[in-house]
Write an enzyme that holds these catalytic residues in place. Structure first.
Site, short mmCIF file in Angstrom:
data_model
loop_
_atom_site.label_atom_id
_atom_site.label_comp_id
_atom_site.label_asym_id
_atom_site.label_seq_id
_atom_site.Cartn_x
_atom_site.Cartn_y
_atom_site.Cartn_z
N SER A 125 0.83 -1.20 0.00
CA SER A 125 0.00 0.00 0.00
C SER A 125 0.86 1.25 0.00
O SER A 125 1.98 1.25 0.54
CB SER A 125 -0.86 -0.03 1.26
OG SER A 125 -1.41 1.23 1.51
N TYR A 150 -1.89 -1.25 10.96
CA TYR A 150 -2.14 -1.79 9.62
C TYR A 150 -1.02 -1.39 8.67
O TYR A 150 -0.43 -2.23 7.98
CB TYR A 150 -3.51 -1.29 9.07
CG TYR A 150 -3.64 -1.55 7.59
CD1 TYR A 150 -3.85 -2.83 7.12
CD2 TYR A 150 -3.50 -0.51 6.66
CE1 TYR A 150 -3.93 -3.08 5.75
CE2 TYR A 150 -3.58 -0.75 5.30
CZ TYR A 150 -3.79 -2.04 4.84
OH TYR A 150 -3.86 -2.28 3.49
N LYS A 154 2.05 -3.73 6.69
CA LYS A 154 2.41 -3.76 5.26
C LYS A 154 3.91 -3.48 5.09
O LYS A 154 4.61 -4.14 4.32
CB LYS A 154 1.61 -2.71 4.48
CG LYS A 154 0.14 -3.03 4.38
CD LYS A 154 -0.10 -4.16 3.39
CE LYS A 154 -1.40 -4.85 3.64
NZ LYS A 154 -1.56 -6.11 2.95
P1 NAD Z 1 -10.66 -7.68 1.53
O1 NAD Z 1 -10.85 -7.68 3.00
O2 NAD Z 1 -11.87 -7.52 0.67
O3 NAD Z 1 -9.87 -9.00 1.06
C1 NAD Z 1 -8.96 -9.66 1.89
C2 NAD Z 1 -9.39 -11.12 1.95
O4 NAD Z 1 -8.48 -11.83 2.78
C3 NAD Z 1 -10.79 -11.32 2.53
O5 NAD Z 1 -11.54 -12.10 1.63
C4 NAD Z 1 -10.54 -12.06 3.84
O6 NAD Z 1 -11.60 -12.95 4.15
C5 NAD Z 1 -9.23 -12.76 3.56
N1 NAD Z 1 -8.42 -13.06 4.74
C6 NAD Z 1 -8.10 -12.25 5.79
N2 NAD Z 1 -7.31 -12.88 6.65
C7 NAD Z 1 -7.09 -14.13 6.14
C8 NAD Z 1 -6.37 -15.26 6.58
N3 NAD Z 1 -5.69 -15.24 7.73
N4 NAD Z 1 -6.38 -16.37 5.82
C9 NAD Z 1 -7.08 -16.42 4.65
N5 NAD Z 1 -7.80 -15.38 4.20
C10 NAD Z 1 -7.80 -14.25 4.93
O7 NAD Z 1 -9.59 -6.54 1.18
P2 NAD Z 1 -9.12 -5.95 -0.21
O8 NAD Z 1 -9.53 -4.53 -0.25
O9 NAD Z 1 -9.49 -6.86 -1.30
O10 NAD Z 1 -7.56 -5.97 0.01
C11 NAD Z 1 -6.72 -7.02 -0.45
C12 NAD Z 1 -5.31 -6.74 0.00
O11 NAD Z 1 -4.90 -5.48 -0.52
C13 NAD Z 1 -5.16 -6.66 1.51
O12 NAD Z 1 -3.93 -7.23 1.87
C14 NAD Z 1 -5.14 -5.18 1.76
O13 NAD Z 1 -4.45 -4.84 2.93
C15 NAD Z 1 -4.41 -4.66 0.53
N6 NAD Z 1 -4.70 -3.26 0.22
C16 NAD Z 1 -6.00 -2.86 0.13
C17 NAD Z 1 -6.28 -1.52 -0.13
C18 NAD Z 1 -7.71 -1.03 -0.20
O14 NAD Z 1 -7.93 0.17 -0.06
N7 NAD Z 1 -8.69 -1.89 -0.44
C19 NAD Z 1 -5.22 -0.60 -0.31
C20 NAD Z 1 -3.91 -1.06 -0.22
C21 NAD Z 1 -3.66 -2.40 0.04
#
Ligand code: NAD
Ligand code: UDP
Length: 339
Positions: A125, A150, A154
């Site tokens: 991120s 958080y 990362k």
């Molecule tokens: P999301 O919560 O929709 O998807 C994450 C998925 O991981 C979920 O389906 C959840 O059930 C699963 N999960 C969590 N812990 C787990 C575990 N221990 N074992 C197996 N599955 C697990 O989030 P997203 O927005 O799709 O984000 C995906 C990734 O991108 C994340 O790592 C997030 O930190 C990163 N990210 C997201 C954003 C944003 O704004 N959405 C920005 C930067 C980075």
């Protein structure tokens, strides 16, 4: 065609990436504990693409299960989306965040070493840049202090992956630093389905538009920005998903360690977003100015040149499309995947 393993692939960004990978002919295996997602998203991915994928319900911290599945599936690369992502919650529950995001990633890397799986793309991120000295932010801009667990998780996983790659040159690591993902698939079948009251701007606005929330609180209008509200680089989730497909192509060339910003290079303010969404949903959207939110920065947007040069990728979707597609998803699924 290569087989790609998506941890957290039932979630918001993972499900959109699954669609783009399937459309490009990849085989897709999703491993998700469904903590923040629903199996319905997998069904919808299959509906959109007319192709099937393999789904396993499981936790990345479950070493035995994950090892067994990875051994059987013989995947070519892993895209590691799984993790917890609520900034405010991470301040209240830091150990849970470190245990899941950092602990889970270490378990995954250990299993990859053991099974000699050599390619991993990680969801990082722009938060790792902290409060940047200058914008646009390039990949060589320094990483800075994060303002919440958080963000630190990362930053730490990035470091862990870089060290693991240094110790094992056969390992290929691509760190993708996302800016602000928004929007939904144009079909309206998959999108962001936040639990409870959304923390992020776009889903909050969208829920005001549908009448679930009364009005938007704008966190500060006294920043040093054109209209005083915070400026971010919003990127359509389908563009972001396509960036992952390009990263997968790149990782097959054994690049070692690579880091890419995935953003548009354009910053919009909170009020720009409100006005653009208002146009898309054809409603006035009530808002009020609130104090600044702790830990927020004034301006953050990417220099996406490196991804363009090395991945042949750039974002193409407009702010209008981001708002229209979010609204389409919201109106088709007023209660998310539970509708
Ligand atoms: P999301 O919560 O929709 O998807 C994450 C998925 O991981 C979920 O389906 C959840 O059930 C699963 N999960 C969590 N812990 C787990 C575990 N221990 N074992 C197996 N599955 C697990 O989030 P997203 O927005 O799709 O984000 C995906 C990734 O991108 C994340 O790592 C997030 O930190 C990163 N990210 C997201 C954003 C944003 O704004 N959405 C920005 C930067 C980075
Ligand atoms: N924001 C806001 N009201 C909200 C949520 C967010 O004014 O209810 C602002 C926030 O201060 C920031 C921008 O919208 O300037 C994007 O916030 P978000 O939480 O979506 O992303 P991040 O802060 O992680 O970039």
């Amino acid at each position: 065609m290569a087989k790609i393993f998506l941890t957290g692939g039932a979630g918001y960004i993972g499900s959109h990436t699954a669609v783009e990978l399937l459309n490009e002919g990849y085989e897709v295996v999703v491993y998700d504990n469904l903590y923040n997602s629903s199996k319905e998203s997998i069904k919808r991915v299959e509906e959109i693409t007319g192709k099937s994928l393999t789904f396993y319900e499981g936790d990345i911290r479950d070493r035995e299960k994950l090892t067994k599945i990875l051994k059987a599936e013989k995947v070519d690369a892993i895209i590691h989306f799984a993790g917890l992502k609520a900034v405010g919650e991470s301040v209240r529950k830091p150990l849970e965040y470190y245990e899941n995001n950092v602990g889970g990633s270490i378990t995954l890397l250990e299993i990859m070493n053991e099974l000699e799986i050599k390619n991993i793309v990680f969801s990082s991120s722009a938060t790792v840049y902290g409060n940047p000295d200058t914008v646009p932010i390039t990949e060589s801009s320094p990483k800075k202090d994060c303002t919440n667990p958080y963000g630190w998780s990362k930053s730490m996983v990035e470091q862990i992956m870089m060290d693991a790659q240094l110790a094992n040159p056969k390992l290929n690591v691509i760190l993708l630093r996302y800016f602000n993902p928004v929007g939904a698939h144009e079909s309206g079948k998959i999108g962001e389905d936040p639990k409870g009251i959304p923390n992020n701007l776009m889903p909050y606005i969208s829920q005001v538009a549908i009448g679930k929330l009364e009005k938007l609180g704008v966190f500060g209008n006294d920043y040093d920005t054109p209209d005083g509200t915070g400026v971010r680089d919003y990127i359509h989730v389908v563009d972001l998903a396509k960036g992952h497909v390009r990263a997968i192509k790149k990782i097959m060339e054994n690049p070692g360690l690579k880091i890419y910003n995935l953003g548009t290079g354009v910053g919009y303010s909170v009020l720009d977003m409100v006005h653009a969404f208002s146009k898309a949903c054809k409603k006035e959207l009530p808002y009020e100015i609130k104090p600044r939110r702790e830990g927020d920065i004034a301006t953050c947007y990417a220099d996406p040149t490196l991804a363009k040069e090395e991945l042949s990728w750039e974002a193409t979707k407009t702010l209008e499309e981001m708002c229209e597609d979010t609204w389409h998803w919201q109106t088709m699924n007023p209660n998310g995947y539970n509708s």
